[in-house]
Motif scaffolding. Structure first.
Motif, PDB file in Angstrom:
ATOM      1  N   ILE A  71       0.809  -1.218   0.000  1.00 36.56           N
ATOM      2  CA  ILE A  71       0.000   0.000   0.000  1.00 36.56           C
ATOM      3  C   ILE A  71       0.844   1.270   0.000  1.00 36.56           C
ATOM      4  CG2 ILE A  71      -2.048  -1.034   1.033  1.00 36.56           C
ATOM      5  CD1 ILE A  71      -1.189   0.073   3.705  1.00 36.56           C
ATOM      6  N   ASN A  72       2.130   1.151   0.341  1.00 39.56           N
ATOM      7  CA  ASN A  72       2.989   2.345   0.279  1.00 39.56           C
ATOM      8  C   ASN A  72       3.201   2.800  -1.161  1.00 39.56           C
ATOM      9  OD1 ASN A  72       4.555   0.043  -0.219  1.00 39.56           O
ATOM     10  ND2 ASN A  72       6.449   1.093   0.355  1.00 39.56           N
ATOM     11  N   VAL A 140      -7.763  -1.339   0.509  1.00 40.24           N
ATOM     12  CA  VAL A 140      -7.181  -0.174  -0.164  1.00 40.24           C
ATOM     13  C   VAL A 140      -8.234   0.909  -0.375  1.00 40.24           C
ATOM     14  CG1 VAL A 140      -6.094   0.630  -2.297  1.00 40.24           C
ATOM     15  CG2 VAL A 140      -5.366  -1.527  -1.266  1.00 40.24           C
ATOM     16  N   ARG A 141      -9.452   0.521  -0.729  1.00 40.73           N
ATOM     17  CA  ARG A 141     -10.505   1.501  -0.994  1.00 40.73           C
ATOM     18  C   ARG A 141     -10.851   2.306   0.258  1.00 40.73           C
ATOM     19  NH1 ARG A 141     -13.588  -1.655  -3.448  1.00 40.73           N
ATOM     20  NH2 ARG A 141     -15.138  -2.184  -1.852  1.00 40.73           N
ATOM     21  N   VAL A 142     -10.982   1.628   1.408  1.00 35.45           N
ATOM     22  CA  VAL A 142     -11.276   2.340   2.650  1.00 35.45           C
ATOM     23  C   VAL A 142     -10.106   3.240   3.036  1.00 35.45           C
ATOM     24  CG1 VAL A 142     -11.779   2.092   5.115  1.00 35.45           C
ATOM     25  CG2 VAL A 142     -12.873   0.569   3.473  1.00 35.45           C
ATOM     26  N   GLU A 146     -10.781   7.178   3.481  1.00 35.39           N
ATOM     27  CA  GLU A 146     -10.835   7.677   4.852  1.00 35.39           C
ATOM     28  C   GLU A 146      -9.479   8.036   5.432  1.00 35.39           C
ATOM     29  OE1 GLU A 146     -13.722   8.307   5.985  1.00 35.39           O
ATOM     30  OE2 GLU A 146     -14.828   7.222   4.437  1.00 35.39           O
ATOM     31  N   GLY A 147      -8.399   7.604   4.789  1.00 39.73           N
ATOM     32  CA  GLY A 147      -7.068   7.800   5.365  1.00 39.73           C
ATOM     33  C   GLY A 147      -6.807   6.881   6.537  1.00 39.73           C
ATOM     34  N   LEU A 148      -7.705   5.900   6.741  1.00 39.50           N
ATOM     35  CA  LEU A 148      -7.606   4.977   7.861  1.00 39.50           C
ATOM     36  C   LEU A 148      -8.403   3.728   7.535  1.00 39.50           C
ATOM     37  CD1 LEU A 148      -7.093   4.213  10.899  1.00 39.50           C
ATOM     38  CD2 LEU A 148      -9.149   5.519  11.449  1.00 39.50           C
TER      39      LEU A 148
END
Length: 435
Positions: A71-72, A140-142, A146-148
């Motif tokens: 995810i980075n 990944v979508r959340v 949301e940034g979280l």
């Protein structure tokens, strides 16, 4: 290869090759090696240990047992915070949304309770409708929206660890540095965060009973993170008594919300705020400790932390009203107060015994697959250093019925030591280990 050969080899103090570890973990993931053989192998590892190379290979074998998110490469920087667990440890529930409210993306995959310590996912599932099982795409979508994200162990990411994690909990094989390090770091590497802050507990309520063992575990994980290219920092923190006042799933969820509002117990609140400030510094969002602390204070003052938690709960199917109004969280049908048996200062609290008492109320698992009662638990009315008079409230018991609460009173009283002289407590944060 044969599983029994590798069990014997480790039982007799041998060192497993990379190929042997890869074969064993792959076979278990595919269901070709049964739980009873893996349980035996886990006990051999607990007894004989693993060297640094074996521990690294075990970690990577678990990572490679499933998908990897990286995810980075999607959101950067993206951080994770992980605690090795303790009694009343609801730190992640406050740190993750508070860090996100301060502008850092947080990708969190947590576990369920191990032994006498509660699990972050068990606590989150106190919230009606909350869904912790997310696909990689949903994760990944959340995170992007949301940034979280606050997810549980998935079948796609490090599935070998997911199977082994549940097995360790019920086979007496939790307290092993190689197994703990590989379990934690495999999940982190599978997600692919850029930064990781580890909260490694030591003391009576932790798996690592001494600061020396905690330091060894912390250094092992920091080294694995460094070799994998993940910026990893570890804080050694005390678990000599329960953290905060609440012990139990919905009770701890409510206390985490209080921390986000600036209304939580002083000990756990200060630890949470310090860890968020450390994450801000690690990621370069701010350049000084003073600025970091002010950023955290502002997110508490303006309610941004609570709002962020409510938003991610809603994004994952949960009822955000239970964040905005924590009195809507599950409540045990019976409450009883255990009073102090004497005048004096509390000089010690057996945190592990407190954790076990909450398990007897239904707040934890004694065997694999046991259901959790999210409403039950304990609320400590006084902590080490506090002075009470005989008959004043000591513990509030949240139980399913009168008999269940009363049956615990003697065991709870045995958790406390008393002194006629005043008692002081040491700092929660003992040491910070940098790569």
């Amino acid at each position: 290869m044969q599983a029994v050969e590798l069990i014997r080899k480790k039982r007799d103090g041998g060192v497993l090759s990379t190929e042997e570890i890869d074969w064993f973990i792959a076979g278990y993931t595919r269901g070709e090696i049964p739980d009873y053989q893996v349980a035996s192998w886990l006990m051999a590892v607990c007894w004989r240990g693993m060297d640094a190379r074996e521990t690294r290979d075990l970690t990577l074998a678990m990572v490679h047992s499933g998908a990897q998110l990286r995810i980075n490469e999607v959101v950067a920087p993206v951080i994770d915070k992980h605690s090795t667990g303790g009694v009343g440890d609801k730190v992640t529930l406050a740190v993750a949304p508070l860090a996100a409210a301060c502008g850092i993306s947080v990708g969190k995959m947590s576990g369920r309770g191990l032994g006498h310590t509660g699990g972050t996912i068990d606590k989150l599932e106190s919230i009606q409708g909350f869904r912790s099982e997310l696909t990689s795409d949903e994760f990944v979508r959340v995170l992007e929206s949301e940034g979280l994200v606050l997810a549980g162990q998935s079948a796609e990411l490090a599935p070998a660890d997911g199977k082994m994690y549940a097995l360790r909990n019920v086979t007496g094989t939790v307290e092993s540095i190689p197994l703990i390090a590989a379990s934690i770091m495999s999940k982190k590497l599978a997600i692919g965060c850029s930064h990781l802050l580890l909260d490694v507990k030591f003391g009576g309520g932790a798996f690592m009973k001494t600061v020396e063992r905690a330091r060894e575990l912390a250094q092992t994980m920091v080294d694995i993170g460094r070799l994998a290219g993940m910026h990893t920092v570890a804080a050694l923190t005390s678990m000599e008594q329960p953290l905060g006042r609440a012990v139990g799933n919905a009770l701890e969820m409510a206390e985490a919300i209080a921390i986000l509002r600036g209304e939580g117990p002083e000990d756990v609140s200060e630890l949470c705020y310090h860890e968020v400030a450390e994450l801000l510094l690690m990621t370069g969002v701010v350049s000084t400790q003073e600025v970091a602390q002010e950023r955290v204070r502002e997110a508490v003052r303006n309610g941004a932390g609570v709002a962020k938690l409510a938003a991610v709960i809603a994004a994952q199917g949960g009822d955000p009203r239970q964040i905005e109004e924590p009195e809507l969280l599950p409540r045990a049908p019976y409450r009883a107060i255990l009073n102090a048996p004497r005048d004096g200062y509390i000089s010690a609290i057996d945190a592990e015994a407190i954790g076990l008492a909450s398990m007897h109320l239904g707040a934890g698992r004694f065997k694999k697959g046991d259901p959790i009662d999210h409403s039950t638990g304990l609320v400590l009315q006084a902590k080490v250093g506090d002075h009470l008079r005989s008959g004043e409230p000591l513990v509030e018991v949240h139980a399913r019925d009168h008999a269940e609460a009363e049956a615990l009173f003697a065991a709870l009283l045995a958790c406390y030591q008393w002194s006629d002289d005043s008692v002081t407590t040491g700092p929660l944060i003992h040491e910070i280990i940098h790569p």
